[in-house]
Design a protein around this motif. Structure first.
Motif, mmCIF file in Angstrom:
data_model
loop_
_atom_site.group_PDB
_atom_site.id
_atom_site.type_symbol
_atom_site.label_atom_id
_atom_site.label_comp_id
_atom_site.label_asym_id
_atom_site.label_seq_id
_atom_site.Cartn_x
_atom_site.Cartn_y
_atom_site.Cartn_z
ATOM 1 N N TYR A 193 -10.257 6.712 6.793
ATOM 2 C CA TYR A 193 -9.495 5.769 6.391
ATOM 3 C C TYR A 193 -8.203 5.983 7.408
ATOM 4 C CZ TYR A 193 -5.739 4.295 3.151
ATOM 5 O OH TYR A 193 -4.647 3.400 2.618
ATOM 6 N N GLU A 196 -9.194 4.229 11.362
ATOM 7 C CA GLU A 196 -9.247 2.716 11.168
ATOM 8 C C GLU A 196 -10.016 2.407 12.422
ATOM 9 O OE1 GLU A 196 -4.895 1.703 10.881
ATOM 10 O OE2 GLU A 196 -5.750 0.644 8.987
ATOM 11 N N GLN A 227 0.599 11.268 6.084
ATOM 12 C CA GLN A 227 0.762 9.998 5.467
ATOM 13 C C GLN A 227 0.588 10.194 4.079
ATOM 14 O OE1 GLN A 227 0.577 6.920 6.909
ATOM 15 N NE2 GLN A 227 0.942 7.669 8.996
ATOM 16 N N PRO A 230 -3.194 7.685 -0.375
ATOM 17 C CA PRO A 230 -3.143 6.327 -0.950
ATOM 18 C C PRO A 230 -3.369 6.366 -2.524
ATOM 19 C CG PRO A 230 -5.123 6.818 0.658
ATOM 20 C CD PRO A 230 -4.268 8.175 0.453
ATOM 21 N N SER A 268 3.040 1.279 5.704
ATOM 22 C CA SER A 268 1.741 0.900 6.174
ATOM 23 C C SER A 268 0.674 1.336 5.259
ATOM 24 C CB SER A 268 1.692 1.852 7.408
ATOM 25 O OG SER A 268 1.467 3.239 7.470
ATOM 26 N N THR A 269 0.807 2.452 4.501
ATOM 27 C CA THR A 269 -0.090 2.735 3.468
ATOM 28 C C THR A 269 -0.163 1.647 2.351
ATOM 29 O OG1 THR A 269 0.489 5.218 3.966
ATOM 30 C CG2 THR A 269 -0.728 4.682 1.985
ATOM 31 N N LYS A 272 -2.481 -0.791 3.487
ATOM 32 C CA LYS A 272 -3.689 -0.508 3.300
ATOM 33 C C LYS A 272 -4.361 -0.692 1.959
ATOM 34 C CE LYS A 272 -3.732 2.598 7.332
ATOM 35 N NZ LYS A 272 -3.833 3.800 7.598
ATOM 36 N N VAL A 273 -3.507 0.025 0.777
ATOM 37 C CA VAL A 273 -3.874 0.009 -0.320
ATOM 38 C C VAL A 273 -3.701 -1.196 -1.079
ATOM 39 C CG1 VAL A 273 -3.222 0.968 -2.529
ATOM 40 C CG2 VAL A 273 -2.966 2.243 -0.406
ATOM 41 N N GLN A 275 -4.556 -4.103 -0.005
ATOM 42 C CA GLN A 275 -5.775 -4.967 0.307
ATOM 43 C C GLN A 275 -6.978 -4.923 -0.826
ATOM 44 O OE1 GLN A 275 -6.683 -5.352 4.681
ATOM 45 N NE2 GLN A 275 -5.078 -3.768 4.681
ATOM 46 N N SER A 276 -6.822 -3.924 -1.503
ATOM 47 C CA SER A 276 -8.039 -3.596 -2.501
ATOM 48 C C SER A 276 -8.028 -4.595 -3.729
ATOM 49 C CB SER A 276 -7.950 -2.330 -3.151
ATOM 50 O OG SER A 276 -8.903 -2.199 -4.116
#
Length: 326
Positions: A193, A196, A227, A230, A268-269, A272-273, A275-276
């Motif tokens: 994760y 990337e 980081q 998530p 940034s996190t 990423k999250v 997009q689910s």
């Protein structure tokens, strides 16, 4: 006490058959290594995908025992001025070196070539022409558009893409076996994760987690890599989208920021999250949330990286949820 070697260097491939990922691109380079007729090349793609490593492996396969004498490797981030082209590169091109039968060219490898100054690039194109009978140039860069057109036209452009999770995982398992690293599955998922598709990041993350905590699990990976987890960010988005509670979302955000994360790391996190698709009752809402996060990312990238931006982002997501939820 022996100094530990970074695993990125310890397990760096030495020959073309060891290179992981980008199978079509690597196949082209293997043909060049077999036939020995190397052109000027420009290797372009994201960091950590094997550009420099592939070029070093190709040079090693071509030149064999003459590798040390017949290869000049420069990092253009440091050596990027006009004097480098005029002195180091030109002197190397003029030097006579004994070469193996399968290769009749010395090789100049310029890493981070997109950092070279315009003047240096202009001077280099003339050097490439003058010494084309004896020397070949390989440019490794992240952004090919920063290389001037005259150099691009003199090179075969070879594109690298991010590695797949399966390719990264395969290499990680090889290193884990060699180093006897204790791990659990969620730790490997966390590394993938974070990485990337960047092999360098994945190996550094694995080594840092092992050195810091011993066991490679998700919690330790996110601590070492600094980081936000998530799951914490997912909880904030859920508070906005499902519960439509701005107060709860702010409370969770404050808890996250109190751990010392910068807004740039948090956003940034979030992206990423977000997009689910499982987080949203409708696709329209997901599109709107992604748009809001994108606008906030742009503002933070422009230098307005205050917590106020994140607070405003949450407020806009809650508003969109109230308007678009069925």
């Amino acid at each position: 006490m022996a100094v530990a070697t970074p695993w990125v260097e310890k397990y760096r491939p030495q020959h073309m058959e060891d290179v992981v990922g980008n199978s079509d691109t690597v196949a082209r380079l293997r043909v060049i290594a077999k036939e020995g007729n190397i052109p000027n090349m420009m290797l372009a793609g994201p960091p950590g995908t094997g550009k420099t490593t592939s070029m070093l492996c190709l040079a090693r396969d071509l030149l064999g025992e003459h590798y040390q004498a017949a290869v000049l490797e420069l990092n253009a981030s440091d050596d990027r001025g006009l004097d480098v082209v005029r002195e180091k590169i030109k002197n190397f091109a003029q030097t006579k070196v004994t070469l193996p039968l399968q290769s009749q060219h010395k090789i100049v490898i310029l890493d981070e070539a997109d950092s070279m100054t315009g003047q240096a690039q202009q001077a280099l194109r003339r050097t490439m022409e003058l010494y084309s009978n004896t020397t070949r140039f390989a440019f490794a860069c992240n952004n090919s558009h920063k290389i001037i057109e005259p150099i691009q036209s003199r090179c075969a452009v070879i594109r690298f893409t991010k590695l797949t999770n399966a390719e990264v995982l395969n290499r990680l398992m090889y290193v884990i076996e060699k180093e006897n690293v204790p791990y659990v599955e969620d730790g490997l998922d966390a590394i993938l994760y974070m990485a990337e598709g960047d092999m360098r990041t994945a190996l550094n993350c694995l080594q840092a987690t092992h050195a810091g905590f011993g066991l490679v699990n998700a919690t330790n990976v996110f601590k070492v890599c600094d980081q936000p987890h998530p799951e914490l960010v997912e909880g904030i988005i859920n508070a906005c989208v499902t519960k439509k509670s701005l107060a709860e979302a702010h409370k969770e955000l404050a808890r996250l920021l109190s751990r010392g994360y910068a807004p740039a790391d948090v956003i940034s996190t979030f992206f990423k999250v977000a997009q689910s698709s499982q987080l949203y009752p409708s696709e329209d809402l997901q599109l709107q949330v992604l748009r809001i996060i994108a606008e906030t990312t742009m503002r933070i990238a422009e230098g307005v990286g205050s917590q106020l931006q994140l607070a405003a982002m949450l407020a806009r997501i809650v508003t969109a949820s109230l308007q678009l939820s069925p």
